[in-house]
Design a protein around this motif. Structure first.
Motif, mmCIF file in Angstrom:
data_model
loop_
_atom_site.group_PDB
_atom_site.id
_atom_site.type_symbol
_atom_site.label_atom_id
_atom_site.label_comp_id
_atom_site.label_asym_id
_atom_site.label_seq_id
_atom_site.Cartn_x
_atom_site.Cartn_y
_atom_site.Cartn_z
ATOM 1 N N GLU A 1 0.806 -1.240 -0.140
ATOM 2 C CA GLU A 1 -0.125 0.008 -0.115
ATOM 3 C C GLU A 1 0.737 1.185 0.093
ATOM 4 O O GLU A 1 1.932 1.260 0.506
ATOM 5 C CB GLU A 1 -0.731 -0.129 1.339
ATOM 6 N N ARG B 1 1.070 -3.376 4.563
ATOM 7 C CA ARG B 1 0.423 -4.414 3.973
ATOM 8 C C ARG B 1 0.885 -4.595 2.281
ATOM 9 O O ARG B 1 0.962 -3.656 1.576
ATOM 10 C CB ARG B 1 -0.891 -4.349 3.852
ATOM 11 N N VAL B 2 0.837 -5.920 1.996
ATOM 12 C CA VAL B 2 1.356 -5.977 0.586
ATOM 13 C C VAL B 2 -0.160 -6.057 -0.448
ATOM 14 O O VAL B 2 -1.079 -6.608 0.047
ATOM 15 C CB VAL B 2 1.799 -7.371 0.259
ATOM 16 N N LEU B 3 -0.146 -5.128 -1.220
ATOM 17 C CA LEU B 3 -1.308 -5.149 -2.183
ATOM 18 C C LEU B 3 -1.497 -6.150 -3.365
ATOM 19 O O LEU B 3 -2.277 -6.558 -3.718
ATOM 20 C CB LEU B 3 -1.391 -3.738 -2.708
ATOM 21 N N ARG B 4 -0.186 -6.098 -3.983
ATOM 22 C CA ARG B 4 -0.138 -6.682 -5.210
ATOM 23 C C ARG B 4 1.229 -7.527 -5.673
ATOM 24 O O ARG B 4 2.160 -6.967 -5.199
ATOM 25 C CB ARG B 4 -0.710 -6.012 -6.326
#
Ligand SMILES: Cc1cc2nc3c(=O)[nH]c(=O)nc-3n(C[C@H](O)[C@H](O)[C@H](O)COP(=O)(O)OP(=O)(O)OC[C@H]3O[C@@H](n4cnc5c(N)ncnc54)[C@H](O)[C@@H]3O)c2cc1C
Lengths: 400, 95
Positions: free
Chosen positions: A250, A317-320
């Motif tokens: 993010e 947080r990891v988004l993609r």
């Protein structure tokens, strides 16, 4: 770009002077420079959409910190070309020159960095070795326990890859090159010389249509697909695809200056202009061949290496995540130029995990090599023939 | 000067407007993957769950290539913290 990108399949001419196969950064940069220098009618085809290959999937890192003279000199010039790119092409590539910081966690890595730094300095780069306290002054969030030293070049950079690709594509079109996405090429040769290619439409509206295009000069710029594209010609290339995964988090408020890398784990991460932390890590256990799927194991390896280096990112947080393929050669140097056994074939492949940054200068030098017979030393040294001659080349600052 | 089209949002995470979609298609980005890359739709917090269908419809209405599948889904399905992901691999597990 113009309507031209979606020209009907049958608008592709029957013949051209130069056929470029692969519209990644390498094919486009080369076509652009060939067109600028008046190489005649140039057609470039790609079997998928623009940015579908590694050129649309990479981290956008552009650095001159390498361990071999050739790479240092070439990347220096690529960085200069990057500086002018936005103005010349009229497109924002989000270039940010906030440096690259390589970390060393043991004495061996430290000694390697020191040797590379000395070489880089002798080539006029401002790279310097720094200790933990200076590392902290540049990136206060790094956990320096276990870190012996770092090498830092404040002039290295990151770019956003997509507009870089579109910039070249548009510039090609302005110069009269036709760019045809969704056209697959099968190379053809007769009597030891290239004759052109059989083209197949991959577009829904013309799926299944085929046509031949004649071309005396064919540039193979198909990245990780190159061995499979060369195979029907009876040409066995020594490079092979190796999946490399990457992810972004993010967006965060801008806080991270340089791209941070650790040659030990292959960890690298930088903050994009959108604020995301974008990065990857080495992973030796990947499926064979061109595989662009994502894995959970990668997220684990990356998250572990990243949170060890910068623990404060734990709650981010990891988004993609996504993946592309590195195009690996046995000695870490690319495979470029002519092939003894096939007249009219020019290879531009094997660019490892640093083919994006080297493309601006390789595109320029390839055009000079082909049209002005210059740069012969480089194109000899990095030729396919070196493997037969047994002249393998070293480069140790390989990421991933 | 801004017009109403500038204000119609088609992707809420990345603030992509209808106007930008029109421009991308006019520039030749006529398949869904290219349109995604040129406008950035579907690359934000929801990863396209809210906007893909709408953007695909807009593309087809404007004469683009009819998509045969959605844009490639990018894991994770929901954002996951790095600290949680770091626990996925054992200490001895290196590259
Ligand atoms: C995750 C990741 C991160 C990376 N990070 C960096 C980085 O930070 N810095 C850096 O410099 N480099 C990086 N790289 C490497 C860099 O992306 C590549 O070296 C570079 O993009 C290669 O460009 P290319 O044009 O040779 O290949 P590609 O961009 O892969 O283009 C090859 C094209 O050929 C087309 N093609 C294949 N077969 C055919 C056919 N038969 N007919 C027609 N077309 C065909 C494909 O569709 C593709 O578009 C990274 C790579 C990955 C995967």
């Amino acid at each position: 770009m113009t309507e031209e990108l979606t020209q009907p399949f049958d608008a592709i001419p029957d013949a051209c002077d130069v056929l470029v196969v692969g519209a990644g950064i390498m094919g486009l940069a080369t076509a652009y420079n060939l067109a600028r220098m008046g190489a005649g009618r140039i057609v470039i085809v790609d079997r998928s959409y623009l940015c579908s290959g590694a050129s649309g999937r990479n981290g956008g890192g552009v650095r001159a910190q390498f361990s071999s003279e050739t790479n240092i000199e070439l990347m220096k010039r690529s960085l200069e070309l990057c500086d002018d790119f936005a103005t010349e092409m009229g497109i924002n590539v989000w270039l940010r020159r906030d440096g690259y910081l390589f970390l060393a966690r043991n004495a061996k890595r430290r000694a390697e960095l020191e040797a590379s730094v000395a070489l880089q300095r002798s080539h006029g780069l401002p790279t310097r070795m720094i200790g933990p306290s200076e590392i902290l002054s540049i990136v206060p969030e790094i956990d320096v326990s276990g870190i012996e030293a770092g090498s830092y070049n404040p002039d290295d950079a990151v770019v956003f890859p997509w507009p870089f690709v579109w910039g070249y594509a548009r510039a090609c079109q302005r110069l009269g090159v036709t760019v045809h996405p969704f056209v697959d090429a099968e190379l053809e040769a007769t009597g030891g010389a290239m004759s052109g290619a059989l083209l197949r439409s991959q577009r829904v509206e013309s799926l299944g249509q085929e046509k031949h295009i004649r071309a005396p000069l064919v540039i193979l710029a198909t990245g990780a697909w190159s061995p499979e594209v060369a195979a029907p010609l009876g040409l066995e290339l020594p490079n092979h695809p190796h999946r490399h995964e990457i992810c972004s988090t993010e967006p965060l408020k801008p806080f991270l200056g340089p791209l941070v890398a650790d040659l030990e784990s292959g960890l690298y991460f930088s903050q994009s202009m959108r604020g995301e932390i974008v990065g990857g890590v080495s992973n030796a256990r990947v499926p064979p061949g061109v595989d662009q799927r994502s894995s959970l194991r990668f997220l684990g390896l990356y998250a572990k290496a990243l949170t060890r280096t910068m623990p404060i990112l734990g709650s981010v947080r990891v988004l993609r995540q996504w993946a592309g393929c590195y195009d690996l050669t046995p000695d870490g140097s690319p495979i470029i130029g002519r092939v003894d056994s096939l007249e009219g074939l020019i290879l531009l492949c094997g660019f490892m995990g640093h083919g994006f940054m080297i493309a601006p200068i390789i595109g320029l030098l390839t055009a000079r090599y082909l049209l002005k017979n210059e740069e012969r030393e480089l194109f000899h040294r990095w030729s396919l023939g070196r493997f037969e001659r047994g002249e393998l080349l070293p480069e140790s600052m390989i990421l991933g | 000067m801004s017009t109403k089209r500038d204000k119609v949002i088609v992707c809420r995470c990345e603030d992509v407007t209808l106007h930008q979609v029109d421009e991308a298609i006019a520039r030749g980005h006529r398949d869904l993957e290219s349109l995604k890359r040129y406008t950035g739709f579907g690359t934000g917090f929801c990863q396209g769950k809210q906007c893909v269908a709408l953007c695909a419809r807009l593309l087809v209405e404007r004469g683009g290539d009819p998509p045969t599948k959605p844009i490639t889904p990018r894991p994770p399905i929901r954002p996951i913290a790095l600290a949680d992901l770091a626990r996925l691999v054992d200490d001895g597990d290196g590259p």
